[in-house]
Design a protein around this motif. Structure first.
Motif, short mmCIF file in Angstrom:
data_model
loop_
_atom_site.label_atom_id
_atom_site.label_comp_id
_atom_site.label_asym_id
_atom_site.label_seq_id
_atom_site.Cartn_x
_atom_site.Cartn_y
_atom_site.Cartn_z
N UNK A 143 -3.80 6.57 14.93
CA UNK A 143 -2.64 7.43 14.78
C UNK A 143 -1.34 6.74 15.11
N UNK A 144 -1.36 5.54 15.66
CA UNK A 144 -0.12 4.91 16.09
C UNK A 144 0.02 3.53 15.50
N UNK A 145 1.26 3.08 15.42
CA UNK A 145 1.53 1.73 14.91
C UNK A 145 0.99 0.69 15.88
N UNK A 146 0.97 1.00 17.20
CA UNK A 146 0.44 0.04 18.15
C UNK A 146 -1.03 -0.25 17.87
N UNK A 147 -1.78 0.79 17.53
CA UNK A 147 -3.19 0.58 17.21
C UNK A 147 -3.32 -0.21 15.92
N UNK A 224 15.12 -1.79 0.87
CA UNK A 224 14.79 -1.03 -0.33
C UNK A 224 14.83 0.47 -0.02
N UNK A 225 15.26 1.29 -0.96
CA UNK A 225 15.29 2.74 -0.68
C UNK A 225 13.88 3.30 -0.66
N UNK A 226 13.72 4.36 0.11
CA UNK A 226 12.45 5.09 0.11
C UNK A 226 11.58 4.77 1.30
N UNK A 227 11.09 5.83 1.95
CA UNK A 227 10.18 5.70 3.09
C UNK A 227 8.92 6.51 2.84
N UNK A 228 7.85 6.17 3.51
CA UNK A 228 6.64 6.99 3.48
C UNK A 228 6.39 7.51 4.89
N UNK A 229 5.65 8.59 4.99
CA UNK A 229 5.31 9.13 6.31
C UNK A 229 4.09 8.40 6.85
N UNK A 230 4.03 8.30 8.16
CA UNK A 230 2.98 7.50 8.80
C UNK A 230 1.59 7.98 8.45
N UNK A 231 1.41 9.26 8.22
CA UNK A 231 0.08 9.80 7.97
C UNK A 231 -0.28 9.85 6.48
N UNK A 232 0.61 9.29 5.62
CA UNK A 232 0.38 9.40 4.18
C UNK A 232 -0.70 8.43 3.70
N UNK A 233 -1.29 8.75 2.56
CA UNK A 233 -2.28 7.85 1.96
C UNK A 233 -1.63 6.54 1.56
N UNK A 234 -0.40 6.60 1.06
CA UNK A 234 0.30 5.37 0.70
C UNK A 234 0.46 4.47 1.92
N UNK A 235 0.84 5.05 3.07
CA UNK A 235 1.00 4.26 4.28
C UNK A 235 -0.30 3.60 4.71
N UNK A 236 -1.40 4.35 4.62
CA UNK A 236 -2.71 3.78 4.98
C UNK A 236 -3.06 2.63 4.05
N UNK A 237 -2.83 2.83 2.75
CA UNK A 237 -3.11 1.77 1.79
C UNK A 237 -2.24 0.55 2.04
N UNK A 238 -0.97 0.78 2.37
CA UNK A 238 -0.07 -0.33 2.66
C UNK A 238 -0.59 -1.14 3.84
N UNK A 239 -0.96 -0.45 4.93
CA UNK A 239 -1.43 -1.16 6.12
C UNK A 239 -2.69 -1.97 5.82
N UNK A 240 -3.60 -1.40 5.06
CA UNK A 240 -4.87 -2.07 4.79
C UNK A 240 -4.69 -3.29 3.89
N UNK A 241 -3.87 -3.16 2.85
CA UNK A 241 -3.75 -4.27 1.92
C UNK A 241 -2.93 -5.42 2.51
N UNK A 242 -1.89 -5.10 3.28
CA UNK A 242 -1.10 -6.16 3.91
C UNK A 242 -1.94 -6.88 4.96
N UNK A 243 -2.77 -6.12 5.70
CA UNK A 243 -3.64 -6.73 6.70
C UNK A 243 -4.65 -7.69 6.07
#
Length: 511
Positions: A143-147, A224-243
């Protein structure tokens, strides 16, 4: 490279419809043909191709370019570009044009002009498919960016454990004046210990230590313009693919692009290391840039980061970009000191070098578009310029050439005559220095091929009885030599066996 005397043969009629489309299509065609013709060899520098300037197949332009094969690639390119300038001066928008110079030819027509397909563009290689990344489903407790950062660090530890088994660990070279070298040496020591460690727990601790020690100085662009919410599917996909980029760039030899998700939640990502970097340095650069994006651009729909001090690029977006030539946002790094002596010679030498490197980099393939080389701008060997150019491999040759020429224009705007310059664009890299900048010889110019020998006429030697006798004598001697060699070899083996048996018998008698 001679441009005069020249002969210009234009047709009588002009292009009257779709003029802008014709101009653009012809410009694109000649750019492609110049690159291909200049990349030829000492036997043939020739290219031809076609393009449509409207959807009507009848509106096709057939183009052809050729240089005298003994010209260098740079002079060939210059001659052909000069021929295109001649066309613009003498015969703009004619339906048929033929420009003949002493060193090169340029011709186009709205009707076919070739007798056969020599010099036609080869069929394009099948593009490397964008990898579809499907990692395990993440825990719902995250649930957190630290994790998230902890997960990234754990992944980096696993990568380091894998690298522990590799024998090609190389020291990371010194920087080039951008950062404090003492701090850099500490990172080298820590990273070397990390790779050589035998304990998983020690690896995890040291990985965490590196994450704290690393200054997050890779240039990142989160504007770049545009943000996503931390709990969004896009955010989860972003974290996983960049990792995933660090390991996947390593496994795919320095370049990796992938997509994850569907519809509006699709994330496109790319990682690229400079073509000469070792595996260790490449992973170091990508992992550092990835961490920087997580910290500095936590909720951005689109972001890009450039490695520092090593050039690499990581990028993600909700739009596909792997085949787009993007010039901004860019990063300009230059040294503090200027060239103060032999300025004209330096500028001429640098211009010649970048022309050569652009041709070679743009002529690369779908896996690597990279070139490096050197030139001296005085007779003093200390006055050497080391240059390097690279494009995202998924770019076309024409877009690669345009991106690199744009990077050279950036240099002229921001950092003219500096001793050290590094221009990083989303689609290409341009770097030069007065000190060596490469880790390996990848991308260096191949040695020039040996020139074809001048042909001399040698009539057949008349047959004589003397030659026949010599040949017969030689053929008779060959079996005799073989028999003698075999006999001597068998004698030596038997003698050795006799000596061994005698020694064994002597030992037995002694006992």
């Amino acid at each position: 490279m001679d441009s005069r005397p020249a002969k210009f043969l234009p047709g009588a009629s002009n292009i009257t419809d779709h003029i802008d489309e014709f101009d653009q299509a012809l410009n694109d065609l000649v750019d492609r043909l110049i690159i291909r013709a200049a990349a030829g060899n000492t036997s043939l520098k020739f290219a031809m191709g076609t393009t449509n300037y409207t959807q009507d197949e009848n509106n096709t332009v057939y183009g052809l370019m050729q240089c005298v094969p003994s010209l260098s690639s740079v002079d060939c390119s210059r001659c052909l570009r000069g021929a295109v300038d001649d066309y613009r001066s003498c015969c703009l928008r004619k339906k048929a044009v033929n420009i003949m110079r002493p060193s090169c030819l340029f011709q186009y027509d709205l009707s076919p002009i070739s007798e056969f397909s020599a010099g036609a563009a080869p069929p394009p290689p099948a593009p490397s498919p964008a990898h579809t990344f499907a990692p395990p489903t993440p825990s719902t407790n995250v649930t957190t960016k630290q994790v998230s950062i902890s997960l990234v660090l754990t992944a980096l530890a696993c990568v380091s454990l894998r690298l522990r088994k590799r024998k090609d660990v190389r020291n990371i070279p010194k920087g080039h004046g951008y950062h404090d070298y003492d701090q850099h040496q500490k990172l080298i020591i820590v990273e070397t210990q990390l790779v050589m460690s035998k304990s998983s727990s020690v690896v995890l601790l040291r990985c965490t230590f590196i994450s704290l020690l690393l200054p997050l100085t890779a240039a990142q662009y989160c504007s770049y313009p545009g943000n996503f919410t931390s709990s969004s599917t896009y955010g989860t996909n972003r974290d996983r693919i960049v990792s995933s980029l660090t390991q996947n760039v390593h496994d795919n030899l320095g370049f990796y692009n992938a997509t994850l998700g569907q519809g509006l939640d699709t994330v496109y990502a790319l990682g690229l290391c400079r073509g000469d970097l070792s595996n260790i340095t490449c992973m170091y650069c990508i992992s550092k840039a990835s961490l920087d994006i997580f910290v500095q651009c936590p909720n951005k729909i689109e972001a890009i980061a450039y490695g520092d001090p090593y050039p690499c690029i990581i990028r993600y977006s909700n739009k596909s970009f792997s085949r787009a030539m993007d010039s901004r946002p860019a990063k300009f790094l230059h040294g503090a000191s200027n060239i103060t002596d032999h300025i004209d010679e330096f500028e001429q030498a640098l211009n010649d070098l970048v022309d050569k490197l652009i041709i070679r980099a743009a002529a690369g393939n779908a896996s690597l578009k990279f070139a490096m080389g050197t030139t001296n701008y005085t007779q003093d060997e200390n006055n050497t310029v080391y240059g390097l150019m690279q494009c995202v491999p998924s770019l076309s040759s024409v877009d690669c050439s345009r991106c690199l020429r744009g990077a050279v224009d950036d240099y002229r705007s921001c950092c003219l005559k500096k001793k050290t310059v590094n221009i990083m664009r989303p689609s290409c890299l341009f770097q030069y220095d007065l000190s060596p900048i490469s880790e390996s010889s990848a991308g260096a110019a191949p040695p020039p091929p040996a020139p074809p020998p001048a042909h001399t006429f040698a009539p057949p030697t008349p047959s004589t009885n003397v030659t026949t006798k010599q040949d017969n004598k030689s053929s008779m001697l060959q079996p005799t030599i073989v028999i003698v060699v075999v006999a001597v070899s068998i004698s030596l083996v038997l003698t050795a066996l006799a000596c061994v048996l005698l020694q064994l018998r002597t030992r037995k008698d002694v006992k």
